[in-house]
Design a protein around this motif. Structure first.
Motif, PDB file in Angstrom:
ATOM      1  N   PHE A 198     -34.218 -34.615  78.205  1.00 36.74           N
ATOM      2  CA  PHE A 198     -33.875 -34.182  76.843  1.00 36.74           C
ATOM      3  C   PHE A 198     -34.952 -33.245  76.299  1.00 36.74           C
ATOM      4  CE2 PHE A 198     -34.498 -35.108  72.246  1.00 36.74           C
ATOM      5  CZ  PHE A 198     -33.311 -34.571  71.750  1.00 36.74           C
ATOM      6  N   LEU A 199     -36.218 -33.653  76.438  1.00 33.56           N
ATOM      7  CA  LEU A 199     -37.328 -32.823  75.960  1.00 33.56           C
ATOM      8  C   LEU A 199     -37.393 -31.502  76.720  1.00 33.56           C
ATOM      9  CD1 LEU A 199     -40.215 -35.438  75.524  1.00 33.56           C
ATOM     10  CD2 LEU A 199     -38.761 -34.458  73.741  1.00 33.56           C
ATOM     11  N   LYS A 200     -37.148 -31.571  78.015  1.00 32.09           N
ATOM     12  CA  LYS A 200     -37.197 -30.376  78.851  1.00 32.09           C
ATOM     13  C   LYS A 200     -36.112 -29.383  78.430  1.00 32.09           C
ATOM     14  CE  LYS A 200     -36.937 -28.910  83.718  1.00 32.09           C
ATOM     15  NZ  LYS A 200     -36.762 -29.392  85.117  1.00 32.09           N
ATOM     16  N   ALA A 201     -34.914 -29.879  78.159  1.00 33.18           N
ATOM     17  CA  ALA A 201     -33.810 -29.015  77.732  1.00 33.18           C
ATOM     18  C   ALA A 201     -34.121 -28.368  76.383  1.00 33.18           C
ATOM     19  CB  ALA A 201     -32.516 -29.813  77.656  1.00 33.18           C
ATOM     20  N   ASN A 202     -34.686 -29.149  75.470  1.00 37.27           N
ATOM     21  CA  ASN A 202     -35.045 -28.606  74.155  1.00 37.27           C
ATOM     22  C   ASN A 202     -36.133 -27.546  74.267  1.00 37.27           C
ATOM     23  OD1 ASN A 202     -33.341 -29.886  72.275  1.00 37.27           O
ATOM     24  ND2 ASN A 202     -34.518 -31.767  72.390  1.00 37.27           N
ATOM     25  N   LYS A 203     -37.109 -27.802  75.119  1.00 30.67           N
ATOM     26  CA  LYS A 203     -38.200 -26.841  75.303  1.00 30.67           C
ATOM     27  C   LYS A 203     -37.665 -25.531  75.863  1.00 30.67           C
ATOM     28  CE  LYS A 203     -42.627 -26.156  77.656  1.00 30.67           C
ATOM     29  NZ  LYS A 203     -43.611 -26.717  78.615  1.00 30.67           N
ATOM     30  N   LYS A 204     -36.765 -25.632  76.823  1.00 29.28           N
ATOM     31  CA  LYS A 204     -36.175 -24.431  77.415  1.00 29.28           C
ATOM     32  C   LYS A 204     -35.380 -23.640  76.373  1.00 29.28           C
ATOM     33  CE  LYS A 204     -33.226 -22.912  81.244  1.00 29.28           C
ATOM     34  NZ  LYS A 204     -32.404 -23.352  82.405  1.00 29.28           N
ATOM     35  N   ALA A 205     -34.623 -24.349  75.542  1.00 31.38           N
ATOM     36  CA  ALA A 205     -33.845 -23.685  74.489  1.00 31.38           C
ATOM     37  C   ALA A 205     -34.764 -23.003  73.480  1.00 31.38           C
ATOM     38  CB  ALA A 205     -32.948 -24.699  73.786  1.00 31.38           C
ATOM     39  N   MET A 206     -35.855 -23.672  73.123  1.00 30.05           N
ATOM     40  CA  MET A 206     -36.815 -23.106  72.173  1.00 30.05           C
ATOM     41  C   MET A 206     -37.481 -21.860  72.748  1.00 30.05           C
ATOM     42  SD  MET A 206     -38.544 -23.119  69.310  1.00 30.05           S
ATOM     43  CE  MET A 206     -38.387 -24.729  68.532  1.00 30.05           C
ATOM     44  N   GLU A 207     -37.905 -21.937  73.998  1.00 31.30           N
ATOM     45  CA  GLU A 207     -38.570 -20.796  74.627  1.00 31.30           C
ATOM     46  C   GLU A 207     -37.630 -19.600  74.733  1.00 31.30           C
ATOM     47  OE1 GLU A 207     -39.967 -22.430  78.285  1.00 31.30           O
ATOM     48  OE2 GLU A 207     -41.834 -23.203  77.408  1.00 31.30           O
ATOM     49  N   SER A 208     -36.369 -19.863  75.068  1.00 28.32           N
ATOM     50  CA  SER A 208     -35.380 -18.788  75.161  1.00 28.32           C
ATOM     51  C   SER A 208     -35.167 -18.134  73.800  1.00 28.32           C
ATOM     52  CB  SER A 208     -34.056 -19.352  75.696  1.00 28.32           C
ATOM     53  OG  SER A 208     -33.051 -18.360  75.683  1.00 28.32           O
ATOM     54  N   MET A 209     -35.056 -18.968  72.763  1.00 27.97           N
ATOM     55  CA  MET A 209     -34.854 -18.442  71.418  1.00 27.97           C
ATOM     56  C   MET A 209     -36.050 -17.597  70.979  1.00 27.97           C
ATOM     57  SD  MET A 209     -34.554 -20.530  67.823  1.00 27.97           S
ATOM     58  CE  MET A 209     -36.280 -21.014  68.005  1.00 27.97           C
ATOM     59  N   MET A 210     -37.252 -18.110  71.181  1.00 29.90           N
ATOM     60  CA  MET A 210     -38.447 -17.383  70.770  1.00 29.90           C
ATOM     61  C   MET A 210     -38.576 -16.062  71.517  1.00 29.90           C
ATOM     62  SD  MET A 210     -40.088 -18.718  68.303  1.00 29.90           S
ATOM     63  CE  MET A 210     -40.528 -20.217  67.433  1.00 29.90           C
ATOM     64  N   HIS A 211     -38.252 -16.074  72.799  1.00 37.03           N
ATOM     65  CA  HIS A 211     -38.322 -14.850  73.595  1.00 37.03           C
ATOM     66  C   HIS A 211     -37.374 -13.798  73.024  1.00 37.03           C
ATOM     67  CE1 HIS A 211     -38.684 -12.234  77.098  1.00 37.03           C
ATOM     68  NE2 HIS A 211     -37.368 -12.185  77.148  1.00 37.03           N
ATOM     69  N   GLN A 212     -36.165 -14.200  72.693  1.00 40.97           N
ATOM     70  CA  GLN A 212     -35.176 -13.267  72.148  1.00 40.97           C
ATOM     71  C   GLN A 212     -35.570 -12.785  70.752  1.00 40.97           C
ATOM     72  OE1 GLN A 212     -31.069 -14.690  72.530  1.00 40.97           O
ATOM     73  NE2 GLN A 212     -31.698 -15.893  74.307  1.00 40.97           N
ATOM     74  N   MET A 213     -36.144 -13.687  69.949  1.00 43.19           N
ATOM     75  CA  MET A 213     -36.571 -13.290  68.606  1.00 43.19           C
ATOM     76  C   MET A 213     -37.733 -12.299  68.674  1.00 43.19           C
ATOM     77  SD  MET A 213     -36.343 -16.911  66.556  1.00 43.19           S
ATOM     78  CE  MET A 213     -37.183 -16.276  65.103  1.00 43.19           C
ATOM     79  N   HIS A 214     -38.703 -12.565  69.547  1.00 43.07           N
ATOM     80  CA  HIS A 214     -39.866 -11.676  69.662  1.00 43.07           C
ATOM     81  C   HIS A 214     -39.495 -10.327  70.273  1.00 43.07           C
ATOM     82  CE1 HIS A 214     -42.941 -14.332  68.172  1.00 43.07           C
ATOM     83  NE2 HIS A 214     -42.625 -15.277  69.016  1.00 43.07           N
ATOM     84  N   ALA A 215     -38.361 -10.268  70.946  1.00 41.29           N
ATOM     85  CA  ALA A 215     -37.908  -9.003  71.520  1.00 41.29           C
ATOM     86  C   ALA A 215     -37.456  -8.029  70.431  1.00 41.29           C
ATOM     87  CB  ALA A 215     -36.766  -9.249  72.505  1.00 41.29           C
ATOM     88  N   VAL A 216     -37.189  -8.551  69.236  1.00 47.90           N
ATOM     89  CA  VAL A 216     -36.793  -7.702  68.105  1.00 47.90           C
ATOM     90  C   VAL A 216     -38.062  -7.171  67.440  1.00 47.90           C
ATOM     91  CG1 VAL A 216     -35.561  -7.565  65.913  1.00 47.90           C
ATOM     92  CG2 VAL A 216     -34.714  -9.075  67.740  1.00 47.90           C
ATOM     93  N   GLN A 217     -38.333  -5.905  67.655  1.00 50.92           N
ATOM     94  CA  GLN A 217     -39.516  -5.281  67.078  1.00 50.92           C
ATOM     95  C   GLN A 217     -39.192  -4.692  65.701  1.00 50.92           C
ATOM     96  OE1 GLN A 217     -42.703  -5.324  68.514  1.00 50.92           O
ATOM     97  NE2 GLN A 217     -41.611  -6.816  69.796  1.00 50.92           N
ATOM     98  N   PRO A 218     -40.091  -4.843  64.732  1.00 50.39           N
ATOM     99  CA  PRO A 218     -39.817  -4.319  63.391  1.00 50.39           C
ATOM    100  C   PRO A 218     -39.695  -2.802  63.381  1.00 50.39           C
ATOM    101  CG  PRO A 218     -42.096  -5.066  63.568  1.00 50.39           C
ATOM    102  CD  PRO A 218     -41.393  -5.522  64.803  1.00 50.39           C
TER     103      PRO A 218
END
Length: 227
Positions: free
Chosen positions: A147-167
């Protein structure tokens, strides 16, 4: 700590607005005549100011999650609600900063809905965590690690996609692109908790978040083509 960081974002926006030099009509005319040849790069300056504002909005979106370590309570219900609070807070903070810069009516309505609905949900999650009415699902050590591993993977994926958006100087599009990734993160973690949690209250919350945010993602994808 969260309020201190949020205040810094507001300061960044104020600084950006001040740097734009809001003038009266008379002052603007005088300023133009006196300095019409002194500032040949006005458009570039304006673009830089817009990018500064966009940067503050994007940072506000993920800052609350960065300030709080993921919950590891042994209960998927408690972990889900606890982690969803800063996730929602980031959406509320960034949408609040965006509002003064919105020119599209659909996006304005979306931002207002995010602020009102997710502020209410944050209050509901906190009340539910304090109520001691949750049926905490007991998982084996192996299942809880998964459960923790799945959540961590989802969080990392989300953060990666969010940081890909440059201002950029397109504040509205920057927000929408990042918020799509942000919503997809909530959708993923909600689907994960449904695979583990048995408490009916939490399951209802997760199902509602999935339905609501999948609908908003579709709207934002439509907005990207229009903005």
């Amino acid at each position: 700590m969260r309020h201190t960081l949020f205040a810094s974002f507001l300061s960044a926006l104020c600084a950006a607005h001040l740097s734009c030099g809001v003038l009266s009509a008379e002052d603007s005319h005088t300023h133009h005549n006196a300095h019409s040849h002194a500032y040949p790069h006005t458009h570039t300056t304006d673009s830089a100011n817009q990018a500064t504002i966009s940067k503050a909005i994007l940072e506000a979106m993920h800052a609350p999650m960065m300030l709080q370590d993921p919950s590891e309570s042994k209960s998927p219900e408690i972990d889900y609600l606890t982690d969803m609070i800063p996730h929602h807070q980031g959406a509320v903070d960034s949408a609040t900063l965006l509002l003064p810069h919105i020119t599209d009516d659909e996006l304005k309505t979306l931002a207002q809905n995010i602020i009102s609905s997710q502020t209410k949900e944050i209050e509901d999650f906190k009340a539910l965590l304090e109520s001691n009415t949750l049926t905490n699902t007991t998982l084996s050590n192996a299942d809880y690690k998964e459960f923790l591993k799945a959540n961590k993977k989802a969080m990392e994926s989300m953060m990666h996609q969010m940081h890909a958006v440059q201002p950029t100087d397109d504040i509205q599009k920057d927000f929408v692109r990042a918020m799509i990734a942000h919503h997809n993160g909530a959708i993923k973690t909600s689907k994960i908790v449904l695979a583990y949690a048995k408490d009916p209250q939490v399951r209802k919350i997760a199902q509602s978040i999935i339905a609501d945010q999948e609908g908003e993602v579709k709207l934002m994808q439509k907005l990207l083509k229009k903005l």
